[in-house]
Design a protein around this motif. Structure first.
Motif, PDB file in Angstrom:
ATOM      1  N   LEU A 140       0.841  -1.191   0.000  1.00  0.00           N
ATOM      2  CA  LEU A 140       0.000   0.000   0.000  1.00  0.00           C
ATOM      3  C   LEU A 140       0.880   1.246   0.000  1.00  0.00           C
ATOM      4  O   LEU A 140       1.731   1.415   0.881  1.00  0.00           O
ATOM      5  N   VAL A 141       0.704   2.113  -1.003  1.00  0.00           N
ATOM      6  CA  VAL A 141       1.493   3.340  -1.114  1.00  0.00           C
ATOM      7  C   VAL A 141       0.549   4.515  -1.341  1.00  0.00           C
ATOM      8  O   VAL A 141      -0.542   4.357  -1.883  1.00  0.00           O
ATOM      9  N   PRO A 142       0.948   5.717  -0.925  1.00  0.00           N
ATOM     10  CA  PRO A 142       0.116   6.889  -1.202  1.00  0.00           C
ATOM     11  C   PRO A 142       0.120   7.216  -2.696  1.00  0.00           C
ATOM     12  O   PRO A 142       1.050   6.866  -3.426  1.00  0.00           O
ATOM     13  N   THR A 143      -0.917   7.898  -3.139  1.00  0.00           N
ATOM     14  CA  THR A 143      -0.935   8.406  -4.505  1.00  0.00           C
ATOM     15  C   THR A 143       0.183   9.425  -4.671  1.00  0.00           C
ATOM     16  O   THR A 143       0.392  10.277  -3.808  1.00  0.00           O
ATOM     17  N   SER A 144       0.916   9.332  -5.753  1.00  0.00           N
ATOM     18  CA  SER A 144       2.003  10.278  -5.989  1.00  0.00           C
ATOM     19  C   SER A 144       2.172  10.510  -7.479  1.00  0.00           C
ATOM     20  O   SER A 144       1.747   9.699  -8.304  1.00  0.00           O
ATOM     21  N   GLU A 145       2.804  11.639  -7.785  1.00  0.00           N
ATOM     22  CA  GLU A 145       3.026  11.980  -9.191  1.00  0.00           C
ATOM     23  C   GLU A 145       4.285  12.831  -9.310  1.00  0.00           C
ATOM     24  O   GLU A 145       4.434  13.823  -8.602  1.00  0.00           O
ATOM     25  N   PRO A 146       5.188  12.454 -10.223  1.00  0.00           N
ATOM     26  CA  PRO A 146       6.389  13.257 -10.442  1.00  0.00           C
ATOM     27  C   PRO A 146       6.086  14.451 -11.334  1.00  0.00           C
ATOM     28  O   PRO A 146       5.286  14.360 -12.282  1.00  0.00           O
ATOM     29  N   VAL A 147       6.715  15.585 -11.045  1.00  0.00           N
ATOM     30  CA  VAL A 147       6.540  16.778 -11.872  1.00  0.00           C
ATOM     31  C   VAL A 147       7.911  17.374 -12.167  1.00  0.00           C
ATOM     32  O   VAL A 147       8.824  17.311 -11.343  1.00  0.00           O
ATOM     33  N   THR A 148       8.024  17.947 -13.355  1.00  0.00           N
ATOM     34  CA  THR A 148       9.313  18.499 -13.778  1.00  0.00           C
ATOM     35  C   THR A 148       9.241  19.980 -14.108  1.00  0.00           C
ATOM     36  O   THR A 148      10.271  20.623 -14.271  1.00  0.00           O
ATOM     37  N   THR A 149       8.025  20.530 -14.218  1.00  0.00           N
ATOM     38  CA  THR A 149       7.850  21.936 -14.562  1.00  0.00           C
ATOM     39  C   THR A 149       6.782  22.555 -13.668  1.00  0.00           C
ATOM     40  O   THR A 149       5.974  21.851 -13.059  1.00  0.00           O
ATOM     41  N   VAL A 166       5.458  17.526  -0.740  1.00  0.00           N
ATOM     42  CA  VAL A 166       6.322  17.864  -1.867  1.00  0.00           C
ATOM     43  C   VAL A 166       7.708  17.327  -1.528  1.00  0.00           C
ATOM     44  O   VAL A 166       8.328  17.758  -0.550  1.00  0.00           O
ATOM     45  N   LYS A 167       8.203  16.368  -2.336  1.00  0.00           N
ATOM     46  CA  LYS A 167       9.427  15.654  -1.990  1.00  0.00           C
ATOM     47  C   LYS A 167      10.517  15.844  -3.038  1.00  0.00           C
ATOM     48  O   LYS A 167      10.252  15.859  -4.249  1.00  0.00           O
ATOM     49  N   GLY A 168      11.755  15.947  -2.545  1.00  0.00           N
ATOM     50  CA  GLY A 168      12.902  16.039  -3.435  1.00  0.00           C
ATOM     51  C   GLY A 168      13.250  14.694  -4.037  1.00  0.00           C
ATOM     52  O   GLY A 168      12.885  13.635  -3.522  1.00  0.00           O
ATOM     53  N   LYS A 169      13.981  14.737  -5.125  1.00  0.00           N
ATOM     54  CA  LYS A 169      14.368  13.521  -5.849  1.00  0.00           C
ATOM     55  C   LYS A 169      15.136  12.547  -4.964  1.00  0.00           C
ATOM     56  O   LYS A 169      14.899  11.336  -4.999  1.00  0.00           O
ATOM     57  N   PHE A 170      16.046  13.086  -4.139  1.00  0.00           N
ATOM     58  CA  PHE A 170      16.843  12.240  -3.251  1.00  0.00           C
ATOM     59  C   PHE A 170      16.496  12.462  -1.783  1.00  0.00           C
ATOM     60  O   PHE A 170      16.355  11.509  -1.024  1.00  0.00           O
ATOM     61  N   GLU A 180       0.558  27.983  -3.483  1.00  0.00           N
ATOM     62  CA  GLU A 180       1.724  28.866  -3.432  1.00  0.00           C
ATOM     63  C   GLU A 180       2.883  28.200  -2.687  1.00  0.00           C
ATOM     64  O   GLU A 180       4.045  28.297  -3.100  1.00  0.00           O
ATOM     65  N   GLN A 181       2.562  27.526  -1.582  1.00  0.00           N
ATOM     66  CA  GLN A 181       3.602  26.818  -0.847  1.00  0.00           C
ATOM     67  C   GLN A 181       4.208  25.694  -1.684  1.00  0.00           C
ATOM     68  O   GLN A 181       5.423  25.489  -1.688  1.00  0.00           O
ATOM     69  N   ALA A 182       3.366  24.985  -2.406  1.00  0.00           N
ATOM     70  CA  ALA A 182       3.851  23.890  -3.240  1.00  0.00           C
ATOM     71  C   ALA A 182       4.813  24.398  -4.310  1.00  0.00           C
ATOM     72  O   ALA A 182       5.836  23.771  -4.593  1.00  0.00           O
ATOM     73  N   VAL A 183       4.494  25.553  -4.896  1.00  0.00           N
ATOM     74  CA  VAL A 183       5.368  26.149  -5.910  1.00  0.00           C
ATOM     75  C   VAL A 183       6.711  26.528  -5.292  1.00  0.00           C
ATOM     76  O   VAL A 183       7.783  26.271  -5.870  1.00  0.00           O
ATOM     77  N   ALA A 184       6.671  27.136  -4.100  1.00  0.00           N
ATOM     78  CA  ALA A 184       7.916  27.533  -3.433  1.00  0.00           C
ATOM     79  C   ALA A 184       8.782  26.313  -3.125  1.00  0.00           C
ATOM     80  O   ALA A 184      10.007  26.342  -3.335  1.00  0.00           O
ATOM     81  N   TYR A 185       8.172  25.239  -2.647  1.00  0.00           N
ATOM     82  CA  TYR A 185       8.932  24.026  -2.338  1.00  0.00           C
ATOM     83  C   TYR A 185       9.472  23.376  -3.606  1.00  0.00           C
ATOM     84  O   TYR A 185      10.568  22.808  -3.608  1.00  0.00           O
ATOM     85  N   PHE A 186       8.692  23.449  -4.696  1.00  0.00           N
ATOM     86  CA  PHE A 186       9.168  22.906  -5.975  1.00  0.00           C
ATOM     87  C   PHE A 186      10.460  23.603  -6.390  1.00  0.00           C
ATOM     88  O   PHE A 186      11.441  22.947  -6.770  1.00  0.00           O
ATOM     89  N   ALA A 191      15.969  23.052  -7.406  1.00  0.00           N
ATOM     90  CA  ALA A 191      17.267  23.729  -7.475  1.00  0.00           C
ATOM     91  C   ALA A 191      18.342  22.930  -6.750  1.00  0.00           C
ATOM     92  O   ALA A 191      19.508  22.924  -7.167  1.00  0.00           O
ATOM     93  N   LYS A 192      17.962  22.250  -5.685  1.00  0.00           N
ATOM     94  CA  LYS A 192      18.943  21.531  -4.872  1.00  0.00           C
ATOM     95  C   LYS A 192      19.204  20.118  -5.370  1.00  0.00           C
ATOM     96  O   LYS A 192      20.359  19.658  -5.387  1.00  0.00           O
ATOM     97  N   TRP A 193      18.144  19.407  -5.785  1.00  0.00           N
ATOM     98  CA  TRP A 193      18.288  17.991  -6.125  1.00  0.00           C
ATOM     99  C   TRP A 193      17.946  17.662  -7.571  1.00  0.00           C
ATOM    100  O   TRP A 193      18.104  16.523  -7.998  1.00  0.00           O
TER     101      TRP A 193
END
Length: 349
Positions: A140-149, A166-170, A180-186, A191-193
């Motif tokens: 069982l895993v949560p729903t998730s989706e990768p985004v690049t833009t 909102v999770k980093g690649k690593f 707005e918060q999601a955009v800031a975290y993106f 930029a970092k990962w």
């Protein structure tokens, strides 16, 4: 009987607010009752505190960042091996594992052993592939989706209820309560990962973690679950306690058995407060920074890993002491300027 002595290289010496696993791994190795060790630290920056912990690390070498490429890493390791005659390497960072996995056959021919997952094992548990992983292994895993833009982020957010993770690649994860918060975290994480940045369904409940060791043949050599009792503002566990939870142990056994995982791993799990269902949030492909808690509770996973690598056949560890706690603390270590100058100018200490 004289105990064997192994020269073991260990990465992850950054003992900061988000510590690497290296010192915790080394503590387990030094407490082994079966062998003695000479510890060679592999560091990326000259300010990693583990470099200067002389009671933990016998000698340290600076190694190139993963972005420098595998060939550059190999050349550095060849030099270090010529100086130290390494028996084993234990890498402890997600981002560096790709290089060590790809170099494993070459290092093996040089006489340097390791216990690492295969590239397929490593890649299938990546955060952006977690939905497929859950289906493949019936987890069982949560729903998730990768985004690049940013445009992709706005589109993906329409599929989630807020708050959303909102999770980093690593590394790193943040809970966003607004678009707005999601955009800031993106922006911060990309930029970092780099990308993708992963949006993940927020599961309300209690988080648990399991440190586990697989033998690469489907066997679970050890597993210890813990509950975080103090979490920093950045979401890192600063204290925790071992617990008795057969369901979490069964999850670890199921994943290690199905995937034939080789080496250490950490499962990050969430038990939903309303239903009691356990969700797999992510799999970290190495020992966690809190792995010394398992040693303190009676399961020395770093020691068992070395025994596996050296061809021993350790019995699976099934017992551990519940109610064992860890609490991290800050410590002002006094260092010599000469040591700092040495590691900065020569890349060795």
């Amino acid at each position: 009987m004289t105990r064997p002595r192994y020269t073991i290289a260990v990465t992850g010496l950054n003992v900061v607010d988000s510590p690497g696993p290296g010192i915790a791994v080394i503590r387990g190795l030094r407490e082994s009752t079966r062998f003695d060790v000479r510890i060679i630290g592999l560091a990326y920056e000259n300010m990693e505190p583990g470099i200067y912990m002389r009671d933990m690390v016998d000698k340290t070498y600076i190694i190139p960042y993963p972005s420098a490429g595998h060939q550059v890493l190999l050349e550095r390791l060849q030099y270090i091996h010529h100086q130290e005659k390494l028996d084993i390497i234990i890498p402890n960072f997600d981002a560096e594992l790709i290089g060590f996995i790809r170099l494993q056959p070459v290092l093996q021919k040089m006489g340097i052993r390791s216990l690492l997952p295969g590239m397929d094992q490593f890649e299938e548990r990546l955060k952006d592939r977690l939905p497929e992983y859950g289906k493949r292994y019936d987890v069982l895993v949560p729903t998730s989706e990768p985004v690049t833009t940013i445009s992709g982020l706005h589109e993906a957010l329409k599929k989630f209820e807020l708050p959303v993770m909102v999770k980093g690649k690593f590394y790193e994860a943040y809970r966003a309560y607004s678009e707005e918060q999601a955009v800031a975290y993106f922006h911060k994480l990309s930029a970092k990962w780099g990308t993708p940045v992963i949006l993940q369904q927020y599961i309300a409940g209690q988080e648990y973690n399991v440190t586990a060791l697989g033998d690469g043949k489907g066997g679970l050599i050890g597993a210890v679950p813990m509950r975080k009792t103090f979490i920093t503002e950045s979401g890192k566990g600063w204290a925790g306690i071992t617990i008795a939870d057969q369901g979490l142990l069964d999850m670890a056994r199921h994943i290690v058995t199905q995937t034939h995982w080789a080496g250490g791993m950490e499962l990050e799990l969430m038990k939903e407060e309303k239903t009691g269902k356990v969700y797999l949030l992510e799999i970290n492909p190495r020992f966690p920074a809190w792995v010394y808690l398992a040693t303190g509770a009676g399961q020395n996973h770093p020691e068992a890993l070395v025994r596996l690598v050296m061809g021993d056949d350790p019995e699976p560890m099934t017992q551990y002491k519940t109610g064992t706690m860890f609490i991290r603390y800050a410590y002002d270590m006094i260092c010599n300027l000469e040591d700092y100058a040495s590691i900065s100018t020569t890349g060795e200490l």
